[in-house]
Enzyme design. Sequence first.
Site, PDB file in Angstrom:
ATOM      1  N   ASP A 126       0.869  -1.164   0.000  1.00 39.98           N
ATOM      2  CA  ASP A 126       0.000   0.000   0.000  1.00 39.98           C
ATOM      3  C   ASP A 126       0.918   1.230   0.000  1.00 39.98           C
ATOM      4  O   ASP A 126       2.124   1.115   0.223  1.00 39.98           O
ATOM      5  CB  ASP A 126      -0.884  -0.037   1.241  1.00 39.98           C
ATOM      6  CG  ASP A 126      -1.714   1.211   1.410  1.00 39.98           C
ATOM      7  OD1 ASP A 126      -2.345   1.640   0.435  1.00 39.98           O
ATOM      8  OD2 ASP A 126      -1.705   1.770   2.523  1.00 39.98           O
ATOM      9  N   ASP A 157      -0.063   5.114   1.264  1.00 38.42           N
ATOM     10  CA  ASP A 157      -0.227   5.970   2.441  1.00 38.42           C
ATOM     11  C   ASP A 157      -0.281   5.140   3.724  1.00 38.42           C
ATOM     12  O   ASP A 157      -1.061   4.191   3.825  1.00 38.42           O
ATOM     13  CB  ASP A 157      -1.510   6.795   2.318  1.00 38.42           C
ATOM     14  CG  ASP A 157      -1.379   7.888   1.278  1.00 38.42           C
ATOM     15  OD1 ASP A 157      -0.470   8.722   1.426  1.00 38.42           O
ATOM     16  OD2 ASP A 157      -2.168   7.900   0.315  1.00 38.42           O
ATOM     17  N   ASP A 188      -1.842  -0.861   5.961  1.00 38.45           N
ATOM     18  CA  ASP A 188      -1.953  -0.214   7.266  1.00 38.45           C
ATOM     19  C   ASP A 188      -3.384  -0.005   7.720  1.00 38.45           C
ATOM     20  O   ASP A 188      -3.606   0.405   8.852  1.00 38.45           O
ATOM     21  CB  ASP A 188      -1.251   1.145   7.239  1.00 38.45           C
ATOM     22  CG  ASP A 188      -2.051   2.172   6.453  1.00 38.45           C
ATOM     23  OD1 ASP A 188      -2.457   3.191   7.051  1.00 38.45           O
ATOM     24  OD2 ASP A 188      -2.273   1.949   5.258  1.00 38.45           O
TER      25      ASP A 188
END
Length: 217
Positions: free
Chosen positions: A12, A14, A166
């Site tokens: 991922d 961000d 995240d």
Amino acid sequence: MLKSVLKAVLFDLDGTLADTDPLHLLAWREVLAPYGLKVDPAFYRERISGRLNPEIVRDLLGLEGKEAERLIAAKEARFRALAQGLRPTPGLPEFLERIREKGLLWGVVTNAPKENARHVLEALGLRPPLLVLAEEVGRGKPDPLPYQLALRRLGVAPEEALAFEDSPSGVRSAVGAGIPTYGLLTGHEAEALIREGASGVIRNFTEFAWPEYTSEK
């Protein structure tokens, strides 16, 4: 039965390659304040993190069309203005070096808009061989399609890849595509990531232990 050999690592963007969530929180706080919404960390985690922008403004404000587009554009312009001097998540440069040493494929799978994704990657000095943007796929996380497309483009099976995410929606997307997934504790509690199927959690890439099935070069 033979164990699968690791061939690819998917990230991922961000909150995974860099801890950008505090900057997104600030940008959302500024653009949503005129609407009477207070964006604190809990609100951000529960209502914004890991979601596509059109879904966020439709859910929070009932906005669609041109008005939604203007708000989103203002938010993302503010984020890019804030996102100067970004630093990678601790351990990432060394982790990417290990990927190169092992001869593994790698790529980035993100819900971020194209301009933001390119801004962050350029700020980090990264040029992933593969970049899958949810806005170009047509469906974003938590749908597994972005990760499924990444696997097809790399020509690897789900069990031959690892993913790092995240957010709960990101973990759900990668796990839904059948990929063993690890959660980074940059914005969400371990329980929330494990609940969505994460194989484990780490604070940063210095804590990651390569799986036993990884084939050394």
